[in-house]
Design a protein around this motif. Structure first.
Motif, short mmCIF file in Angstrom:
data_model
loop_
_atom_site.label_atom_id
_atom_site.label_comp_id
_atom_site.label_asym_id
_atom_site.label_seq_id
_atom_site.Cartn_x
_atom_site.Cartn_y
_atom_site.Cartn_z
N THR A 46 0.82 -1.23 0.00
CA THR A 46 0.00 0.00 0.00
C THR A 46 0.84 1.26 0.00
O THR A 46 0.34 2.34 -0.31
CB THR A 46 -0.95 0.03 1.21
OG1 THR A 46 -0.19 0.12 2.42
CG2 THR A 46 -1.84 -1.20 1.24
N ARG A 47 2.12 1.14 0.35
CA ARG A 47 3.00 2.32 0.37
C ARG A 47 3.86 2.44 -0.88
O ARG A 47 4.65 3.39 -1.00
CB ARG A 47 3.89 2.26 1.61
CG ARG A 47 3.11 2.35 2.92
CD ARG A 47 4.03 2.49 4.12
NE ARG A 47 4.77 1.27 4.40
CZ ARG A 47 4.35 0.29 5.22
NH1 ARG A 47 3.18 0.39 5.81
NH2 ARG A 47 5.08 -0.77 5.44
N TYR A 51 1.31 1.68 -6.44
CA TYR A 51 0.02 1.22 -5.93
C TYR A 51 -0.84 2.45 -5.58
O TYR A 51 -0.86 2.92 -4.44
CB TYR A 51 0.21 0.32 -4.71
CG TYR A 51 -1.04 -0.47 -4.36
CD1 TYR A 51 -1.40 -1.58 -5.12
CD2 TYR A 51 -1.86 -0.09 -3.30
CE1 TYR A 51 -2.56 -2.30 -4.82
CE2 TYR A 51 -3.00 -0.81 -3.00
CZ TYR A 51 -3.35 -1.91 -3.75
OH TYR A 51 -4.50 -2.61 -3.46
N TYR A 52 -1.56 2.94 -6.57
CA TYR A 52 -2.37 4.17 -6.42
C TYR A 52 -3.59 4.02 -5.52
O TYR A 52 -4.06 5.03 -4.95
CB TYR A 52 -2.84 4.63 -7.81
CG TYR A 52 -3.77 3.63 -8.46
CD1 TYR A 52 -5.13 3.65 -8.21
CD2 TYR A 52 -3.27 2.61 -9.27
CE1 TYR A 52 -5.97 2.69 -8.74
CE2 TYR A 52 -4.10 1.64 -9.80
CZ TYR A 52 -5.45 1.69 -9.53
OH TYR A 52 -6.28 0.74 -10.05
N PRO A 53 -4.23 2.80 -5.36
CA PRO A 53 -5.51 2.79 -4.65
C PRO A 53 -5.45 3.35 -3.23
O PRO A 53 -6.36 4.09 -2.82
CB PRO A 53 -5.88 1.29 -4.63
CG PRO A 53 -5.22 0.73 -5.85
CD PRO A 53 -3.92 1.46 -5.92
N THR A 54 -4.41 3.02 -2.46
CA THR A 54 -4.39 3.44 -1.06
C THR A 54 -4.30 4.95 -0.93
O THR A 54 -5.07 5.56 -0.18
CB THR A 54 -3.23 2.76 -0.32
OG1 THR A 54 -3.41 1.34 -0.38
CG2 THR A 54 -3.17 3.20 1.13
N ARG A 55 -3.36 5.56 -1.62
CA ARG A 55 -3.22 7.01 -1.46
C ARG A 55 -4.41 7.76 -2.04
O ARG A 55 -4.83 8.80 -1.50
CB ARG A 55 -1.90 7.50 -2.07
CG ARG A 55 -1.76 7.29 -3.56
CD ARG A 55 -0.45 7.91 -4.08
NE ARG A 55 -0.27 7.67 -5.50
CZ ARG A 55 0.35 6.60 -6.00
NH1 ARG A 55 0.83 5.67 -5.19
NH2 ARG A 55 0.49 6.45 -7.32
N THR A 56 -5.00 7.23 -3.13
CA THR A 56 -6.16 7.90 -3.72
C THR A 56 -7.36 7.80 -2.81
O THR A 56 -8.08 8.78 -2.57
CB THR A 56 -6.48 7.28 -5.09
OG1 THR A 56 -5.30 7.30 -5.91
CG2 THR A 56 -7.59 8.06 -5.79
#
Length: 320
Positions: A46-47, A51-56
């Motif tokens: 996630t970091r 991996y865009y989903p977590t920050r978005t």
């Protein structure tokens, strides 16, 4: 010499692994990624920059959680399905003024540690962890039995399930939460396949380690002797089904044992370990409606890469 430490094995894990390896097209459900090491590796994923989903999703929650709080009202018990590290949870909790927080996860050690850390940040909030498989209805702690509830299912985990199974899960969540409940869910959007593949096959190889860790878990918990170095991680975009697929591909012909049973795989044969379906606006509404949830509001980022959707439990269409 001390006796070897015995690992308690989930019988459902044994059943799914043995059936999946014996099938003509081998597959193991993605939920079995998440032993302690798998959960830790997913937090690393996630970091990652790819991996865009977590920050978005985190940015969407920071921007729109106050609106969620206004819509659902204060005093609800927040029930998080598949809570993991609960990293996004504080954003929501600060906005909705909950009466309690109930994290549910299949990885017990990881769950309890995350609950302890979150409880330290919210000392006045009752935190009631539940170790369970949330694919079926769950009896929540008695302390929140009568409280109105807000389900929280971030991270686009719904995409790991084929739509039919996704509907079953959403129905189980509705049964768990009860009448008058709300659900805030993350749903990944369809986008450029190149962006998607990079998100599931990162340059640092963390996702590959996450995928291969499933074989290590099988060896450890089911007395397996799978040669892990004979497999590689693969991530592909399946355009016909609108999903990213993760596979473990045999680099050579292999023979191995698991739980006393023998298996063989040819070079190039794969074990299908994960799907990650992506949903457009209409598709996400239809999925929720099929499970008895009506969409109240949804928010996306400016590039329409990810959405958070607030849904309300609908009354049954037909009286018993």
């Amino acid at each position: 010499m001390d006796a070897p430490l015995q690992v308690a094995v989930d019988p459902a894990f044994r059943t799914d692994v043995l059936a999946g390896l014996a099938a003509p097209i081998k597959a193991i459900p993605a939920r079995w990624f998440y032993d302690r090491r798998g959960s830790e590796l997913f937090e690393e994923i996630t970091r990652l920059p790819e991996y865009y989903p977590t920050r978005t999703e985190t940015a969407l929650l920071e921007r729109h959680s106050p609106e969620v709080g206004e819509m659902v009202g204060a005093g609800r018990a927040v029930v998080e399905f598949g809570s993991g590290s609960s990293a996004k949870t504080p954003i929501l909790l600060r906005a909705v003024a909950p009466s309690a927080y109930v994290p549910i996860d299949i990885s017990g050690d990881f769950l309890r540690e995350s609950a302890r850390l979150l409880g330290a940040d919210f000392p006045a909030l009752p935190v009631l962890p539940v170790e369970a498989d949330f694919m079926r209805p769950i009896a929540l702690p008695q302390a929140v039995a009568e409280a109105p509830k807000l389900g929280f299912f971030p991270g686009s985990t719904i995409g790991n399930l084929v739509p039919r199974t996704g509907v079953d899960l959403l129905r189980a969540m509705k049964d768990t939460l009860g009448e008058g409940s709300y659900l805030l869910i993350g749903m990944d959007r369809i986008k450029d396949p190149a962006i998607l593949v990079r998100a599931y096959d990162d340059g640092a190889g963390v996702t590959a380690e996450f995928n291969l860790n499933l074989l290590h878990r099988i060896n450890r918990e089911l007395d397996g002797d799978i040669p892990v170095d004979a497999f590689r991680h693969r991530a592909i975009w399946n355009d016909d089904k609108g999903r990213i697929e993760m596979h473990l591909e045999a680099l050579r012909a292999v023979r191995f044992g698991v739980d006393g049973r023998a298996f063989t795989m040819a070079a190039g044969e794969t074990i299908h370990t994960e799907n990650s379906h992506k949903y457009g606006d209409r598709d996400s509404r239809l999925l929720l409606r099929a499970a008895g949830w009506g969409v109240v509001a949804q928010w996306t980022d400016e590039d329409d890469q990810f959405a958070i959707v607030l849904a309300e439990a609908e009354a049954p269409r037909f009286a018993p």
